[in-house]
Design a protein around this motif. Structure first.
Motif, mmCIF file in Angstrom:
data_model
loop_
_atom_site.group_PDB
_atom_site.id
_atom_site.type_symbol
_atom_site.label_atom_id
_atom_site.label_comp_id
_atom_site.label_asym_id
_atom_site.label_seq_id
_atom_site.Cartn_x
_atom_site.Cartn_y
_atom_site.Cartn_z
ATOM 1 N N VAL A 33 -89.816 -5.141 3.246
ATOM 2 C CA VAL A 33 -90.386 -6.457 2.960
ATOM 3 C C VAL A 33 -90.483 -7.181 4.301
ATOM 4 N N ILE A 34 -91.646 -7.774 4.570
ATOM 5 C CA ILE A 34 -91.853 -8.533 5.803
ATOM 6 C C ILE A 34 -91.982 -10.003 5.421
ATOM 7 N N LYS A 35 -91.230 -10.853 6.134
ATOM 8 C CA LYS A 35 -91.335 -12.293 5.910
ATOM 9 C C LYS A 35 -91.634 -12.959 7.244
ATOM 10 N N ILE A 36 -92.797 -13.608 7.309
ATOM 11 C CA ILE A 36 -93.200 -14.363 8.498
ATOM 12 C C ILE A 36 -93.493 -15.781 8.028
ATOM 13 N N GLY A 37 -92.612 -16.696 8.388
ATOM 14 C CA GLY A 37 -92.758 -18.066 7.908
ATOM 15 C C GLY A 37 -92.645 -18.089 6.393
ATOM 16 N N SER A 38 -93.671 -18.588 5.718
ATOM 17 C CA SER A 38 -93.639 -18.631 4.255
ATOM 18 C C SER A 38 -94.389 -17.450 3.630
ATOM 19 N N LYS A 39 -94.952 -16.578 4.477
ATOM 20 C CA LYS A 39 -95.693 -15.417 3.974
ATOM 21 C C LYS A 39 -94.761 -14.229 3.782
ATOM 22 N N ILE A 40 -94.949 -13.537 2.656
ATOM 23 C CA ILE A 40 -94.125 -12.367 2.341
ATOM 24 C C ILE A 40 -95.038 -11.202 2.004
ATOM 25 N N ILE A 41 -94.772 -10.069 2.652
ATOM 26 C CA ILE A 41 -95.480 -8.825 2.345
ATOM 27 C C ILE A 41 -94.426 -7.863 1.800
ATOM 28 N N ASP A 42 -94.526 -7.557 0.522
ATOM 29 C CA ASP A 42 -93.528 -6.711 -0.138
ATOM 30 C C ASP A 42 -94.087 -5.301 -0.335
ATOM 31 N N MET A 43 -93.616 -4.370 0.475
ATOM 32 C CA MET A 43 -94.030 -2.967 0.382
ATOM 33 C C MET A 43 -92.856 -2.096 -0.069
ATOM 34 N N SER A 44 -91.912 -2.708 -0.776
ATOM 35 C CA SER A 44 -90.725 -1.970 -1.206
ATOM 36 C C SER A 44 -90.927 -1.370 -2.591
ATOM 37 N N ILE A 45 -90.201 -0.323 -2.879
ATOM 38 C CA ILE A 45 -90.243 0.292 -4.205
ATOM 39 C C ILE A 45 -89.672 -0.684 -5.235
ATOM 40 N N TYR A 46 -88.616 -1.389 -4.862
ATOM 41 C CA TYR A 46 -88.017 -2.379 -5.751
ATOM 42 C C TYR A 46 -89.051 -3.431 -6.151
ATOM 43 N N GLY A 47 -89.821 -3.934 -5.178
ATOM 44 C CA GLY A 47 -90.844 -4.932 -5.456
ATOM 45 C C GLY A 47 -91.950 -4.381 -6.347
ATOM 46 N N GLN A 48 -92.340 -3.126 -6.102
ATOM 47 C CA GLN A 48 -93.382 -2.511 -6.926
ATOM 48 C C GLN A 48 -92.897 -2.310 -8.361
ATOM 49 N N LEU A 49 -91.617 -1.937 -8.517
ATOM 50 C CA LEU A 49 -91.061 -1.781 -9.861
ATOM 51 C C LEU A 49 -91.016 -3.123 -10.589
ATOM 52 N N ASN A 50 -90.669 -4.180 -9.879
ATOM 53 C CA ASN A 50 -90.667 -5.520 -10.481
ATOM 54 C C ASN A 50 -92.065 -5.935 -10.912
ATOM 55 N N GLN A 51 -93.070 -5.626 -10.094
ATOM 56 C CA GLN A 51 -94.450 -5.952 -10.453
ATOM 57 C C GLN A 51 -94.880 -5.197 -11.706
ATOM 58 N N MET A 52 -94.535 -3.914 -11.761
ATOM 59 C CA MET A 52 -94.889 -3.120 -12.939
ATOM 60 C C MET A 52 -94.194 -3.652 -14.183
ATOM 61 N N THR A 53 -92.924 -4.020 -14.043
ATOM 62 C CA THR A 53 -92.166 -4.556 -15.172
ATOM 63 C C THR A 53 -92.803 -5.839 -15.689
ATOM 64 N N SER A 54 -93.148 -6.745 -14.783
ATOM 65 C CA SER A 54 -93.758 -8.004 -15.227
ATOM 66 C C SER A 54 -95.145 -7.755 -15.817
ATOM 67 N N TYR A 55 -95.889 -6.801 -15.280
ATOM 68 C CA TYR A 55 -97.203 -6.461 -15.834
ATOM 69 C C TYR A 55 -97.061 -5.892 -17.242
ATOM 70 N N LEU A 56 -96.082 -4.998 -17.412
ATOM 71 C CA LEU A 56 -95.857 -4.388 -18.741
ATOM 72 C C LEU A 56 -95.360 -5.435 -19.750
ATOM 73 N N ASN A 57 -94.545 -6.366 -19.301
ATOM 74 C CA ASN A 57 -94.057 -7.436 -20.198
ATOM 75 C C ASN A 57 -95.202 -8.330 -20.641
ATOM 76 N N VAL A 58 -96.127 -8.656 -19.737
ATOM 77 C CA VAL A 58 -97.272 -9.497 -20.070
ATOM 78 C C VAL A 58 -98.239 -8.722 -20.988
ATOM 79 N N ALA A 59 -98.419 -7.432 -20.689
ATOM 80 C CA ALA A 59 -99.353 -6.616 -21.459
ATOM 81 C C ALA A 59 -98.870 -6.404 -22.900
ATOM 82 N N SER A 60 -97.560 -6.418 -23.115
ATOM 83 C CA SER A 60 -97.036 -6.159 -24.455
ATOM 84 C C SER A 60 -97.063 -7.398 -25.346
ATOM 85 N N LEU A 61 -97.420 -8.546 -24.800
ATOM 86 C CA LEU A 61 -97.458 -9.775 -25.604
ATOM 87 C C LEU A 61 -98.596 -9.803 -26.551
#
Length: 186
Positions: A158-186
């Protein structure tokens, strides 16, 4: 306003004054090194931090301790600045003042500070490659990497420059998938 925001607001005038006086007497780099040494010393000694921030300890006592600690290690310019902070009861802001000062120096040098959180230690080649990519992205002359290893990221970084964040981590990708799946199941 958050505590860190109010600290920065109170610290900035002192950092600017130190920066301007260092620039005037052409000691920016020496002051930079001195402040890094002081910051490192403070980070290693909780008792010194408590001593300096204790309002019951006399100002003269604090100045004597600072003189003994840093007399042969930092410039008289920085020692005088520390004395002023003690006299004005602002020595407890020292770490925040140092952070503000370094930010001013980095702006002068067109240096960008990038906080890197990585799952594993980066090799020198990876660091150089990352610095080059970030230099191109930010149009900075220089990139200063502050690297912290965080195994919770599983892989990537994860890169943080000032207020900008670039998340290239597996943990971040798993969180994105989880939130996408939670929204999709509604």
């Amino acid at each position: 306003m958050s505590r860190s925001g109010s600290l920065a607001k109170a610290s900035l005038p002192y950092a600017e004054a130190l920066f301007e006086s260092s620039q005037f007497i052409q000691l920016i780099e020496k002051t930079n090194q001195d402040l890094l040494l002081i910051s490192e010393t403070l980070s290693k000694s909780d008792s010194l931090k408590l001593f300096l921030s204790n309002p019951l300890v006399a100002s003269e006592t604090k100045k004597k301790v600072l003189q003994k600690l840093f007399l042969d290690q930092v410039s008289s310019h920085v020692l005088n600045f520390l004395s002023i902070l003690v006299d004005r009861r602002r020595i407890s802001l020292l770490n925040s003042i140092i952070d503000c000062y370094l930010t001013l120096v980095y702006k002068l040098k067109l240096t960008t500070v990038a906080n890197i959180y990585t799952a594993a230690v980066l090799t020198d080649l990876q660091q150089k490659s990352l610095e080059k990519k970030l230099q191109d992205m930010t149009n900075s002359k220089e990139i200063k990497l502050v690297i912290q290893v965080n195994p919770e990221l599983i892989g990537g970084f994860v890169i943080k420059i000032g207020s900008k964040i670039i998340d290239m981590s597996i943990y971040g990708q798993l969180n994105q998938m989880t939130s996408y799946l939670n929204v999709a199941s509604l």
